[in-house]
Design an enzyme around this catalytic site. Sequence first.
Site, PDB file in Angstrom:
ATOM      1  N   ASP A 144      14.024 -12.553 -14.649  1.00 15.45           N
ATOM      2  CA  ASP A 144      12.984 -11.690 -13.709  1.00 15.45           C
ATOM      3  C   ASP A 144      11.750 -11.926 -14.275  1.00 15.45           C
ATOM      4  O   ASP A 144      11.473 -12.323 -15.582  1.00 15.45           O
ATOM      5  CB  ASP A 144      13.454 -10.404 -13.602  1.00 15.45           C
ATOM      6  CG  ASP A 144      12.687  -9.501 -12.941  1.00 15.45           C
ATOM      7  OD1 ASP A 144      12.559  -9.913 -11.839  1.00 15.45           O
ATOM      8  OD2 ASP A 144      12.260  -8.390 -13.619  1.00 15.45           O
ATOM      9  N   ASP A 165       8.483  -9.333 -13.201  1.00 19.92           N
ATOM     10  CA  ASP A 165       7.881  -8.136 -13.300  1.00 19.92           C
ATOM     11  C   ASP A 165       8.711  -7.397 -14.285  1.00 19.92           C
ATOM     12  O   ASP A 165       9.870  -6.819 -14.017  1.00 19.92           O
ATOM     13  CB  ASP A 165       7.638  -7.315 -11.969  1.00 19.92           C
ATOM     14  CG  ASP A 165       6.736  -7.914 -11.022  1.00 19.92           C
ATOM     15  OD1 ASP A 165       5.623  -8.810 -11.487  1.00 19.92           O
ATOM     16  OD2 ASP A 165       6.678  -8.176  -9.772  1.00 19.92           O
TER      17      ASP A 165
END
Length: 231
Positions: free
Chosen positions: A9, A11
């Site tokens: 991922d 953020d």
Amino acid sequence: MKIKAISIDIDGTITYPNRMIHEKALEAIRRAESLGIPIMLVTGNTVQFAEAASILIGTSGPVVAEDGGAISYKKKRIFLASMDEEWILWNEIRKRFPNARTSYTMPDRRAGLVIMRETINVETVREIINELNLNLVAVDSGFAIHVKKPWINKGSGIEKASEFLGIKPKEVAHVGDGENDLDAFKVVGYKVAVAQAPKILKENADYVTKKEYGEGGAEAIYHILEKFGYL
């Protein structure tokens, strides 16, 4: 099973809390790449954002964008869904909650609706979906509310991205920090949650980092490299 790629991922996982890329995560990603382990960026953001991030960060794997709804690899894009019921939902939300806002990135999106979480609660969105009997799900990423078809998720995106690399999803290790990483955990071979992740993600992880945000993402990458014999 041997891990041959890492999906991660963006953020909150390889960034500071303010979303700036963390230099330690950047170093870890480039270390993995130097060892022949392709990194796949997996994000709820747009495919354009993910492609640019991949170039700037220096990853070689496919990018999975729009929470699994879009895949890009070597200048080829695939969209796994289109929007129809999402707009029915949004019209109803706007009637009831005039202050609700979608992401400024919506003009670039083709696989799902993104609503700013500070303008409406995810449970409220789910209630309206049920009232209208729409075939949609709403997931809180920690940064926004993603509304999409039930079969669109990070897990299905990773499955498709793995095909491009010629590997099995179980040969991928995934690193994340949000509720929307749970679907990725269901398909990969090794699961890492970053320290600030919600309880449910940590409970389903094989390893939970001691550090948060980008430092945790870096810790996760080095942990995977060591565990599977690359360091």
